[in-house]
Design a protein around this motif. Structure first.
Motif, short mmCIF file in Angstrom:
data_model
loop_
_atom_site.label_atom_id
_atom_site.label_comp_id
_atom_site.label_asym_id
_atom_site.label_seq_id
_atom_site.Cartn_x
_atom_site.Cartn_y
_atom_site.Cartn_z
N PHE A 211 0.83 -1.21 0.00
CA PHE A 211 0.00 0.00 0.00
C PHE A 211 0.86 1.25 0.00
CE2 PHE A 211 0.25 1.50 4.45
CZ PHE A 211 0.80 0.40 5.09
N ILE A 265 -2.13 -0.63 -3.73
CA ILE A 265 -3.20 0.36 -3.59
C ILE A 265 -2.56 1.69 -3.21
CG2 ILE A 265 -3.71 -0.34 -1.18
CD1 ILE A 265 -6.66 0.53 -1.76
N SER A 267 -3.42 5.59 -1.95
CA SER A 267 -4.52 6.33 -1.35
C SER A 267 -4.07 7.70 -0.84
CB SER A 267 -5.11 5.47 -0.24
OG SER A 267 -5.46 6.22 0.83
N PHE A 323 -8.55 6.55 -3.87
CA PHE A 323 -8.12 5.18 -3.61
C PHE A 323 -8.03 4.52 -4.98
CE2 PHE A 323 -10.21 6.57 0.16
CZ PHE A 323 -9.57 5.94 1.23
N SER A 326 -5.12 -2.14 -7.25
CA SER A 326 -5.61 -3.52 -7.35
C SER A 326 -7.09 -3.57 -6.95
CB SER A 326 -4.78 -4.42 -6.44
OG SER A 326 -3.46 -4.49 -6.92
N GLU A 329 -8.41 -4.93 -3.54
CA GLU A 329 -7.99 -4.12 -2.39
C GLU A 329 -8.78 -2.81 -2.32
OE1 GLU A 329 -5.98 -5.52 -0.14
OE2 GLU A 329 -6.30 -3.73 1.11
N VAL A 330 -9.05 -2.20 -3.47
CA VAL A 330 -9.86 -0.97 -3.49
C VAL A 330 -11.27 -1.29 -2.96
CG1 VAL A 330 -10.90 0.82 -4.98
CG2 VAL A 330 -8.52 0.10 -5.34
#
Ligand code: AHM
Ligand code: MG
Length: 347
Positions: A211, A265, A267, A323, A326, A329-330
């Motif tokens: 992440f 991911i 964010s 966000f 992948s 994961e989102v």
């Protein structure tokens, strides 16, 4: 047999023959790519080109519409993109993260059917420390019958984009592009001066163990984000049952490029510092083009509460929580927000 390299020009001509783009859009992408080459050269010269440091004169910082101090390279990159795109006849207007308002193409040139939006140099806090930065761009259609577009004509949802891309100026200069039929990467051959196709149809792995977030903002985040990242950090011992790795370049282009290459991911959530503005990253210049590229590579992009490309913009410089990456994961990050909001909704 010699290995045939596919240049960006050839790729675009083949897309045109396949009926996926028209000559006007092809020219537009070529012109943006040419401008990115010039920016790449300026970035690459660094201190030798006298381009590092803040813009402005006599110790007076130059502040842009975002309220941020501009770097010399922010200003130069913006000028390169404006100049390159003014005269080709393929655009009706331009909007930039660095300019207060959009600009119609000057009357002395013919106007075309497209609108171009860009962040001329994203991640500019990294310029002076020799870390990757990049240009992000988005292309919309100019609404039917409009010959002199103003800001309101740029306020279209991301799903209306006809093309989007970024060029990352790192160890290699790489242009990543979508015209709505997959996401493709082109590496600049510096000796020859052309972009060569190096990854056709990029695919983001659906799941991830990596992440990207600026953890120093943790205490300012909303509750669902605190819980989501808290569970990532607990790794194997927490509800996720696996350990996660973390990366944060602080250049969205570099972080998104890593995610397109190996998953993850990214964010930049809402926090109490940026909440009055709606978020940190800009919807039209950053979130939407990246969302289009990521979706075209099989990933997902969201505000945490809705699909990014469905957001109807209300302002040229609107900001949003982001966000992306992948897909699975989102969806998990969205789920934390959904559960939190449902628990707070009146019965
Ligand atoms: P910029 O367009 O002014 O460079 O700001 C956008 C950048 C993104 O590239 C990056 O993801 C983010 O801001 C980094 O923010 P922070 O410095 O808060 O970590
Ligand atoms: Mg930016």
């Amino acid at each position: 047999m010699t290995h045939t390299q596919i240049s960006l020009t050839r790729f675009l001509i083949e897309e045109q023959r396949a009926g996926r783009i028209n000559p006007e859009l092809r020219l537009l992408v070529e012109v943006v790519a040419r401008a990115c080459k010039r920016i790449s050269i300026a970035v690459g010269k660094g201190a030798l080109g006298g381009v590092l440091g803040d813009a402005g004169e006599a110790g007076q910082a130059s502040i842009n519409v975002q309220g941020e101090a501009q770097k010399k390279l922010d200003v130069l990159s913006n000028e390169i993109l404006l100049e390159a795109n003014a005269w080709g006849g393929h655009l009706a207007g331009l909007a930039s993260e660095e300019m207060d308002h959009s600009q119609p193409i000057p009357d002395v040139y013919p106007r075309g059917n497209y609108l171009l939006l860009f962040d001329p140099l994203d991640g500019s806090s990294n310029i002076d420390v020799n870390v990757s930065v990049g240009t992000i761009f988005s292309v919309l259609r100019c609404p039917e019958g409009v010959t002199t577009p103003d800001d309101a004509h740029f306020l279209q949802p991301g799903s209306a984009q006809v093309a989007a891309g970024y060029c990352v100026y790192g160890p290699q200069t790489t242009l990543v592009l979508t015209v709505g039929h997959g996401t493709h990467a082109f590496t600049l051959d510096r000796e020859v001066g052309s972009f060569i196709l190096t990854a056709r149809g990029m695919r983001i792995p659906e799941e991830t163990r990596e992440f990207a977030v600026n953890l120093s903002n943790q205490r300012f985040w909303e509750a669902p984000m605190q819980q989501y990242v808290g569970d990532l950090l607990r790794g194997k011992d927490g509800p996720r049952g696996k350990d996660f790795n973390m990366r944060w370049v602080a250049s969205m282009v570099a972080d998104v490029h890593r995610i397109l290459t190996r998953g993850g991911i990214f964010s930049y959530p809402l926090d109490s510092k940026c909440a009055p503005k709606g978020g940190k990253l800009r919807l039209l210049y950053e979130a939407n083009p990246m969302a289009f590229l990521v979706e075209q590579a099989g990933g997902a992009a969201s505000t945490g509460r809705m699909r990014m490309l469905d957001v109807v913009p209300s302002g040229l410089h609107q900001r949003v929580p982001v966000f992306l990456g992948s897909r699975a994961e989102v969806a998990i990050a969205e789920d934390y927000h959904r559960r939190h909001d449902a628990a707070r909704a009146p019965a």
